[in-house]
Design a protein around this motif. Sequence first.
Motif, mmCIF file in Angstrom:
data_model
loop_
_atom_site.group_PDB
_atom_site.id
_atom_site.type_symbol
_atom_site.label_atom_id
_atom_site.label_comp_id
_atom_site.label_asym_id
_atom_site.label_seq_id
_atom_site.Cartn_x
_atom_site.Cartn_y
_atom_site.Cartn_z
ATOM 1 N N ASN A 78 23.965 50.337 -46.161
ATOM 2 C CA ASN A 78 24.682 49.122 -46.550
ATOM 3 C C ASN A 78 25.267 49.187 -47.952
ATOM 4 O OD1 ASN A 78 24.737 47.515 -44.262
ATOM 5 N ND2 ASN A 78 22.645 46.795 -44.584
ATOM 6 N N LYS A 82 28.987 48.116 -47.968
ATOM 7 C CA LYS A 82 29.285 46.819 -48.588
ATOM 8 C C LYS A 82 29.451 46.869 -50.096
ATOM 9 C CE LYS A 82 26.825 44.366 -44.961
ATOM 10 N NZ LYS A 82 25.750 43.453 -44.602
ATOM 11 N N SER A 100 32.697 49.010 -52.297
ATOM 12 C CA SER A 100 32.474 49.322 -50.882
ATOM 13 C C SER A 100 33.239 50.596 -50.507
ATOM 14 C CB SER A 100 32.967 48.162 -50.021
ATOM 15 O OG SER A 100 33.233 48.620 -48.714
ATOM 16 N N ASP A 102 33.676 51.438 -47.160
ATOM 17 C CA ASP A 102 33.687 51.309 -45.698
ATOM 18 C C ASP A 102 34.886 51.988 -45.045
ATOM 19 O OD1 ASP A 102 35.616 49.544 -46.463
ATOM 20 O OD2 ASP A 102 34.785 47.818 -45.386
ATOM 21 N N LYS A 139 27.806 44.340 -39.434
ATOM 22 C CA LYS A 139 28.468 43.774 -40.603
ATOM 23 C C LYS A 139 29.069 42.412 -40.355
ATOM 24 C CE LYS A 139 31.307 45.632 -43.809
ATOM 25 N NZ LYS A 139 32.383 46.511 -44.242
#
Length: 139
Positions: A78, A82, A100, A102, A139
């Motif tokens: 995470n 995030k 982040s 991602d 998420k």
Amino acid sequence: MKYIISLSLLTFFLSSAMIQKNTITKPQPSVYQPDSGKIIYETYCLACHQEDGSGVPNMNPPLIKTDWVLGDSTRLINVILKGLKNTEINGDSYSNEMPSHDFLTDYQIAEVLTYVRKSFGNQAGPISSEDVKKQRAKK
Ligand code: HEC
């Protein structure tokens, strides 16, 4: 005349067959470069966490034997998906923010985290693409 035409046709076919054979048997340079955790680390993490994972005092935390790196893999994944800010890490706080990441693929995140968990003196189990995929779905 007919003989000459058929002879040149034959030469043409023979030589094109030879060229073809040549390109097939000639070793091709490899275009496939597998992503490796180290390369991903150098590209996306090194600037802040440094080559040896020691970080920058008061700015970016080290990745050496922190609770985050060695601990629960869900929490670690995470951080990448995030980002993280204003968190005390092993008793210290840091002025920078962890952005982040991602945009990295499940595979790239698994590779880079496995690399971190096995480098800089860390010894923790690998992270799989499947683990990352599960977290991303939540998420
Ligand atoms: C722009 C700088 C920056 C980049 C780039 C960056 N980080 Fe971070 N990272 C930070 C900061 C700052 C924190 C602490 C945030 C806080 O204070 O809560 C952090 C926290 C962490 C933590 C949890 C705390 C610890 O030290 O164990 C991990 C793990 C981590 N980063 C791994 C990575 C990985 C892996 C990458 C590359 C994919 C990466 N970071 C890229 C700045 C960065």
